[in-house]
Scaffold this active site. Structure first.
Site, mmCIF file in Angstrom:
data_model
loop_
_atom_site.group_PDB
_atom_site.id
_atom_site.type_symbol
_atom_site.label_atom_id
_atom_site.label_comp_id
_atom_site.label_asym_id
_atom_site.label_seq_id
_atom_site.Cartn_x
_atom_site.Cartn_y
_atom_site.Cartn_z
ATOM 1 N N LYS A 52 0.845 -1.200 0.000
ATOM 2 C CA LYS A 52 0.000 0.000 0.000
ATOM 3 C C LYS A 52 0.883 1.253 0.000
ATOM 4 O O LYS A 52 0.644 2.202 -0.757
ATOM 5 C CB LYS A 52 -0.942 0.000 1.211
ATOM 6 C CG LYS A 52 -2.090 -0.987 1.057
ATOM 7 C CD LYS A 52 -2.872 -1.238 2.338
ATOM 8 C CE LYS A 52 -3.869 -2.378 2.139
ATOM 9 N NZ LYS A 52 -4.531 -2.816 3.371
ATOM 10 N N GLN A 96 -4.740 -1.627 9.803
ATOM 11 C CA GLN A 96 -4.582 -2.961 9.233
ATOM 12 C C GLN A 96 -5.097 -4.030 10.200
ATOM 13 O O GLN A 96 -4.701 -4.070 11.360
ATOM 14 C CB GLN A 96 -3.095 -3.202 8.885
ATOM 15 C CG GLN A 96 -2.820 -4.496 8.159
ATOM 16 C CD GLN A 96 -3.432 -4.551 6.750
ATOM 17 O OE1 GLN A 96 -3.369 -3.597 5.994
ATOM 18 N NE2 GLN A 96 -4.043 -5.677 6.411
ATOM 19 N N ASP A 119 -11.216 2.668 4.215
ATOM 20 C CA ASP A 119 -11.532 1.241 4.097
ATOM 21 C C ASP A 119 -13.044 1.026 3.992
ATOM 22 O O ASP A 119 -13.500 -0.048 3.607
ATOM 23 C CB ASP A 119 -11.012 0.473 5.330
ATOM 24 C CG ASP A 119 -9.715 -0.265 5.035
ATOM 25 O OD1 ASP A 119 -9.423 -0.516 3.850
ATOM 26 O OD2 ASP A 119 -9.000 -0.599 6.009
#
Ligand code: NDP
Length: 291
Positions: A52, A96, A119
């Protein structure tokens, strides 16, 4: 059979984003800024976050990696989250998952400012998405929709069977594909571990989305001729003779299913790369909403 080349499509999306960022910075504006929070040293998480950050660099985003110790307490993590929420130079961030067991994931998720939740996991975004309002759409289902659109795959009136009902993949893609609009208007069946006679359902399906995490679960005798197959699964399967010690497998027995499919995503190189591209797209959308 045609391959749905997620890698190629994701590269194209990244080029488009890179160009847009170059235009913004050429007129003196700051680039979009994405941060990632990683707690601990889980191998797969380190790999995901690493790619990422690399993608951010490629498109010209600013990126920040907040790598916290495995023993970080929930209160400490919440304090970091609050700082990220207050940071006016930050357009979006991700935490994460999975988090270490002593941290309540739900509590962390709820603390994220929905306007920075790229997200799309916060209930405010999930609810807005379900109501067809402007929202951050979780990157994996967003990537599937984008892939279907760019390959101009007809979904209207088609029967789509989604296998797996997780909050990050199965459930949101089932909602999106049943909505009005692009890559939508499908009649969706959402299957899971309690579904009876799954084969009877998949055999009827024009489009199958596999998101359960069992390698090569979908076999040729479960698929009708000409079906579109989207394979979300990513499982590391140990192979002692392989240099890495493992290979990546999807939820579809690719070699036997591909000849029956009209379109199919490979694993790797299908849905996976699209996920990262759509995370970048969400960050850009967050930036543009603030501008
Ligand atoms: P989860 O483990 O959260 O959910 C799995 C789902 O599959 C559950 O709904 C479960 O049902 C269902 N399921 C399990 N066994 C069966 C079965 N025998 N028949 C029918 N349904 C079954 O998975 P995720 O959605 O998080 O991930 C799924 C896969 O996708 C994984 O391989 C993951 O690594 C991958 N993934 C890939 C991404 C990408 O970028 N390409 C992003 C996210 C995930 P029940 O609810 O009843 O337990």
């Amino acid at each position: 059979m045609k391959l749905l080349e997620g890698k190629k499509t994701a590269d194209q999306i990244k080029e488009e984003i890179k160009e847009q960022v170059a235009q913004l910075t050429s007129v003196g504006k700051r680039p979009p800024h994405l941060a990632a929070v990683l707690v601990g040293t889980d191998g797969a998480s380190l790999t995901y976050v690493g790619s990422k950050v690399k993608s951010c660099d490629y498109v010209g985003f600013e990126s920040t990696l907040l790598h916290l110790d495995e023993n970080t307490t929930e209160a400490e993590l919440l304090a970091h989250i609050e700082k990220l929420n207050q940071d006016p130079t930050l357009d979006g961030y991700i935490v994460q998952l999975p988090l270490p067991k002593h941290i309540n994931e739900e509590k962390i998720l709820l603390a994220i400012d929905p306007t920075k939740d790229v997200d799309g996991f916060h209930p405010a975004n999930f609810g807005r998405m379900a109501l067809e309002m402007d929202a951050f759409i979780p990157a994996t289902p967003f990537g599937i929709i984008e892939l279907l659109e760019r390959y101009q795959i007809e979904t209207s009136g088609k029967h789509c069977v989604v296998v797996g009902r997780s909050h990050i993949v199965g459930r949101p893609i089932s909602i999106l594909m049943s909505q009005k609009g692009a890559a939508g208007n499908a009649t969706v069946t959402l299957a899971h571990s309690r579904t009876k006679d799954l084969i009877a359902l998949t055999l009827q399906a024009d489009i199958i989305v596999m998101a359960l995490g069992i390698p090569e679960f979908l076999k040729a005798d479960m698929v009708k001729q000409g079906a579109v197959i989207i394979d979300v699964g990513i499982t590391r399967v140990a192979v002692a003779t392989h240099p890495k010690g493992y290979v990546i497998k999807g939820d579809v027995a690719f070699d036997e299913v591909a000849p029956k499919a009209s379109y199919i995503t490979p694993v790797p190189g299908g849905v996976g790369p699209m996920t990262i591209a759509m995370l970048l797209k969400n960050t850009l959308l967050g930036y543009l909403r603030k501008a």
